[in-house]
Design an enzyme around this catalytic site. Structure first.
Site, mmCIF file in Angstrom:
data_model
loop_
_atom_site.group_PDB
_atom_site.id
_atom_site.type_symbol
_atom_site.label_atom_id
_atom_site.label_comp_id
_atom_site.label_asym_id
_atom_site.label_seq_id
_atom_site.Cartn_x
_atom_site.Cartn_y
_atom_site.Cartn_z
ATOM 1 N N VAL A 256 -7.695 15.076 13.550
ATOM 2 C CA VAL A 256 -7.444 13.655 13.777
ATOM 3 C C VAL A 256 -6.348 13.198 12.816
ATOM 4 O O VAL A 256 -6.419 13.454 11.617
ATOM 5 C CB VAL A 256 -8.732 12.820 13.540
ATOM 6 C CG1 VAL A 256 -8.427 11.326 13.629
ATOM 7 C CG2 VAL A 256 -9.814 13.197 14.544
ATOM 8 N N ALA B 185 -4.978 12.363 7.586
ATOM 9 C CA ALA B 185 -5.499 13.190 8.680
ATOM 10 C C ALA B 185 -6.770 13.873 8.196
ATOM 11 O O ALA B 185 -7.079 13.854 6.997
ATOM 12 C CB ALA B 185 -4.469 14.241 9.083
ATOM 13 N N LYS B 186 -7.511 14.439 9.087
ATOM 14 C CA LYS B 186 -8.654 15.271 8.722
ATOM 15 C C LYS B 186 -8.979 16.160 9.896
ATOM 16 O O LYS B 186 -8.661 15.826 11.046
ATOM 17 C CB LYS B 186 -9.875 14.401 8.401
ATOM 18 C CG LYS B 186 -10.836 15.050 7.423
ATOM 19 C CD LYS B 186 -10.354 14.861 5.994
ATOM 20 C CE LYS B 186 -11.316 15.461 4.999
ATOM 21 N NZ LYS B 186 -10.940 15.085 3.624
ATOM 22 N N GLY B 187 -9.614 17.290 9.626
ATOM 23 C CA GLY B 187 -9.992 18.177 10.712
ATOM 24 C C GLY B 187 -11.220 18.961 10.349
ATOM 25 O O GLY B 187 -11.771 18.809 9.254
#
Ligand code: NAD
Length: 418
Positions: A61, A106-108
């Protein structure tokens, strides 16, 4: 308002709406900031050691690009949800803006239980996940890093997978890499060193003397253990209590973090450390002390215990350890809270240093890393503290006012395309 029971994304959106209102933003801008710019969900197969195929779900994201490429960690966890990843991505946007890094958030992550997977399974899953998210990551687009249950080895696999696909080595695709692959010196202790600089500044503005001052640290992982060590060695604080998930230990005469670390390496827990008394993790949070460092998990300080916190300063090593309701209680009690977006931003700051070094293929010494981190953290603390005073708000609200304000400014300067 979001409550102690709200999900992380609901909390994150609530924060933007509140601060957006204070900044007088119109609803369109608040909507823009409340939603991630881009979300990718990938379902992909991995061949397990027993020959079966297992399908995993992963996410990446990207919350906001207004101030630069996106930056944020990758989390491996069985209970990971898209909503959690959305919230974490948004918090990264504010964290980067709070300390002035030219990034969006962001992050995932992947829904998986890394503790039940072999190294080979983890490597195959990581490489396939990296390939699946490749269309939206890149050294000038979105630069992943480690988060819960991912580490330097996982970053090395991602760096290699990306490099194999493009046909040349791209160290700047991820940060938190091993040093031989373009990792930075000082990354291991960076979050805690940044926290220590914030505590130093907070004690100075609060007029608290270091002699006789005490610190209590919840969590004895990367952040907690290095924070305890640096608060003792560099600020001279007495560490009266420490904890991990198995429980807490207390010694009013002072604990030696290095020796507790060795004990934990030998026995697997801080409990049983010679000469210390065992207390509960709940009691630890309510101890009389100068500085309390929650460095374990979310929701440690809630409306249920905030009125019993007796620290003068709460330094958030963990992400989201204090709920919005508890924030109000601590503020009423006159406790200075150094919010996570500022207090633990040393980690992403040294990640930024790593990326800059990778893009230039030119590497810095430990002393250069420390000096530059000190400069960034000291300046960021001063800015947030001055804003808190000028706007008569707590430090978290001040950090959000600055961070959201800067993202809005960048968005307006760029204009709404087309
Ligand atoms: P870690 O896994 O190395 O350590 C976590 C520690 O917390 C362990 O010692 C564990 O035993 C302890 N713990 C777990 N549950 C507990 C409980 N209920 N009570 C007391 N202790 C408990 O993780 P870390 O890298 O140190 O991260 C800790 C927090 O800091 C997380 O919120 C993380 O998101 C945040 N953070 C980490 C970094 C970083 O650079 N590592 C950067 C920014 C923020």
């Amino acid at each position: 308002m979001a409550s102690d029971q709200s999900g992380p994304y609901q909390v994150a959106v609530g924060q933007v709406q509140r601060v957006g209102g204070m900044l007088g933003l119109d609803q369109g801008m608040i909507d823009l900031l409340s939603r991630p710019k881009r979300e990718l969900t990938v379902n992909f197969p991995v061949t397990m050691d027993d020959g079966t195929i297992k399908v995993f779900t992963g996410f990446r994201v990207q919350h906001n690009f207004a101030r630069g490429p996106c930056k944020g960690g990758i989390r491996y966890h069985p209970a990971l949800t898209l909503d959690e990843v959305r919230a974490l991505a948004m918090w990264m946007t504010w964290k980067c803006a709070t300390v002035g890094l030219p990034y969006g958030g962001a992050k995932g992550g992947v829904i998986c239980d890394p503790k039940r997977m072999s190294p080979g399974e983890l490597e195959r899953m990581t490489r396939r996940y990296a390939s699946e998210i490749m269309p939206i990551i890149g050294p000038h687009v979105d630069i992943p890093a480690p988060d819960m249950y991912t580490n330097a080895q996982v970053m090395a696999w991602i760096m290699d997978t990306y490099s194999m696909n493009v046909g040349y080595s791209v160290p700047g695709i991820v940060t938190g890499k091993p040093i031989p692959l373009g990792g930075s010196k000082g990354r291991e202790e960076a979050t805690s060193r940044g926290l220590m600089y914030c505590v130093r500044e907070a004690m100075a503005v609060e007029g608290l003397k270091r002699a006789g001052a005490t610190a209590v640290v919840q969590g004895f992982g990367n952040v907690g253990w290095n924070a305890a060590r640096l608060l003792k060695d560099e600020l001279g604080l007495t560490i009266t209590a420490l904890s991990d998930s198995s429980g807490a230990i207390l010694d009013k005469a002072g604990l030696d973090p290095v020796s507790v670390y060795e004990h934990k390496q030998r026995t697997g827990s801080v409990l049983g450390y010679p000469g210390a008394t065992e207390i509960s993790n709940e009691d630890l949070l309510e101890m009389e002390c100068t500085v309390l460092v929650p460095a374990a998990m979310e929701n440690a300080i809630t409306s249920a215990n905030a009125d019993r916190v007796k620290a003068r300063i709460v330094a958030e090593g963990a992400n989201g350890p204090t709920t919005p309701e508890a924030d109000l209680v601590l503020d009423e009690k006159g406790i200075m809270l150094i919010p996570d977006v500022l207090c633990n931003a040393g980690g992403v700051t040294v990640s930024y240093f790593e990326w800059v070094q990778d893009l230039q293929f030119h590497f810095w010494s430990n002393a250069q890393i420390r000096d530059r981190l000190n400069e960034i953290m000291t300046y960021a603390f001063a800015r947030v503290y001055a804003t808190a005073g000028a706007k008569e708000v707590d430090m978290r609200t001040a950090a959000y006012l600055l961070a959201v304000g800067e993202v809005v400014q960048a968005t307006k300067l760029r204009g709404i395309y087309p």
